[in-house]
Design an enzyme around this catalytic site. Structure first.
Site, PDB file in Angstrom:
ATOM      1  N   ARG A 160       0.823  -1.204   0.000  1.00 60.64           N
ATOM      2  CA  ARG A 160       0.000   0.000   0.000  1.00 60.64           C
ATOM      3  C   ARG A 160       0.863   1.263   0.000  1.00 60.64           C
ATOM      4  NH1 ARG A 160      -3.811  -2.557  -1.643  1.00 60.64           N
ATOM      5  NH2 ARG A 160      -5.771  -2.915  -0.562  1.00 60.64           N
ATOM      6  N   GLU A 205      -3.099   7.419  -3.216  1.00 61.83           N
ATOM      7  CA  GLU A 205      -3.866   6.338  -3.840  1.00 61.83           C
ATOM      8  C   GLU A 205      -4.812   6.859  -4.927  1.00 61.83           C
ATOM      9  OE1 GLU A 205      -5.423   4.595  -0.135  1.00 61.83           O
ATOM     10  OE2 GLU A 205      -4.092   2.898  -0.523  1.00 61.83           O
ATOM     11  N   HIS A 226      -0.789   1.138  -9.673  1.00 63.23           N
ATOM     12  CA  HIS A 226      -1.365   0.082  -8.845  1.00 63.23           C
ATOM     13  C   HIS A 226      -1.726  -1.118  -9.719  1.00 63.23           C
ATOM     14  CE1 HIS A 226      -2.862  -1.756  -5.320  1.00 63.23           C
ATOM     15  NE2 HIS A 226      -4.148  -1.663  -5.608  1.00 63.23           N
TER      16      HIS A 226
END
Length: 326
Positions: free
Chosen positions: A237, A266, A291
């Site tokens: 993450r 993110e 990602h």
């Protein structure tokens, strides 16, 4: 009338054919939303029996409003964007897909590490600028054999990485307070403390889940300990790495380069993201993928199948294969 309603909170797949092929035969209607942030999800999916969740944040305030929901079924492994305790407090089950991308994330991490250890992007840029010499990468290159690869978190993906690295002769060390030295040894890994990992590793590879304990586990203090020739790889993450501290470390030459599969903000979970939001995107020694470490044709299909099968089991009153507990 359908027996069940299954809402997909958000998705970036081309369609929901896989989900419908599994859930429609039991009388479920599959309804796709694009509620990427999770805002207003409770209103949009008020009559949901199950929610399939990709990026939407589903926290207690949303869960409290989902009066008929039996489960939240994650696409993917991490459950940091769902309040698992709140779900169980309200009689819901939470599931994930724990095994679908072990190979992919491991391979992505290794690929990034190898690319930066050999300084291939730097050589590529140099040749495009007309520099044709072995020193044109602008930095030191070391032999893989006997280099030290340090992994933070020795779960299933990290174990896969360590097995593959052995072929190349790396010395693999790991920090994980929840894995014993004897178990690490069975994977050919030496257990070390975190400070030693930072100070001695040629590659620092973040592979831990994102928890309050691991938030910014790689921070300014860590970069002070790392070698100037070292490489940081994070395919976990984004919030495990302090991006502001990483930017300073890269600009000031405290480490050589970094490869990230996500940044701290993110972007996939934001509606209005742009690269200017994070100065790491402006650096020529920081390489970022969107990602996508988990991606392969096989992995995506497996993830969707397993998530839908978990939902199907719950709707039929059976135990799902992959429950997650608080």
């Amino acid at each position: 009338m359908p027996r069940f309603k299954v809402y997909v909170s958000d998705y970036d797949y081309p369609d929901l054919d896989i989900e419908r092929s599994i859930l429609e035969p039991i009388g479920a209607e599959v309804i796709g939303l694009q509620c990427k942030t999770g805002e207003n999800l409770a209103e949009l999916a008020a009559d949901a029996d199950v929610i399939l969740q990709q990026y939407a944040k589903i926290y207690r305030d949303t869960i409290e409003k989902l009066k008929s929901c039996k489960a939240i079924c994650r696409y993917g492994t991490g459950v940091d964007i769902v309040d698992v305790q709140a779900a169980y407090d309200h009689g819901m089950i939470v599931t994930n897909v724990p095994d679908y991308s072990i190979e992919e994330v491991g391979d992505h991490s290794i690929t990034m590490g190898f690319m930066l250890l050999r300084r291939i992007p730097m050589y590529t840029q140099a040749t495009r600028e007309g520099h044709w010499h072995w020193s044109a990468s602008g930095g030191s290159i070391f032999r893989f054999r006997a280099s030290r690869w340090g992994i933070i978190g020795l779960g299933r993906i990290a174990q896969n990485i360590s097995r593959k690295l052995a072929v190349f002769g790396f010395e693999v060390v790991a920090y994980d307070p929840y894995v014993s030295a004897s178990l690490m040894k069975t994977h050919g890994v030496q257990k070390v403390e975190l400070d030693e990992l930072f100070s001695s590793s040629d590659v620092v590879n973040v592979m831990c889940p994102c928890t309050p304990e691991t938030h910014h586990i790689v921070n300014a203090e860590a970069f002070e300990m790392m070698k100037e020739t070292s490489v940081l790889i994070n395919c976990a993450r984004g919030k495990c790495v302090d991006n502001a501290a990483l930017y300073n470390a890269l600009v000031e030459g405290k480490i050589a380069s970094a490869g990230l599969d996500d940044t701290e903000e993110e972007p996939a979970k934001r509606q209005d993201w742009k690269p200017e939001d994070n100065p790491l995107f402006s650096l020529n020694n920081c390489f970022i993928t969107p990602h996508s470490a988990y991606v392969s044709v096989q992995a995506l299909e497996e993830c969707r199948h397993v998530a839908a099968e978990n939902a199907k089991a719950i709707l039929l009153g059976k135990a799902p294969l992959d429950p997650v507990y608080p």
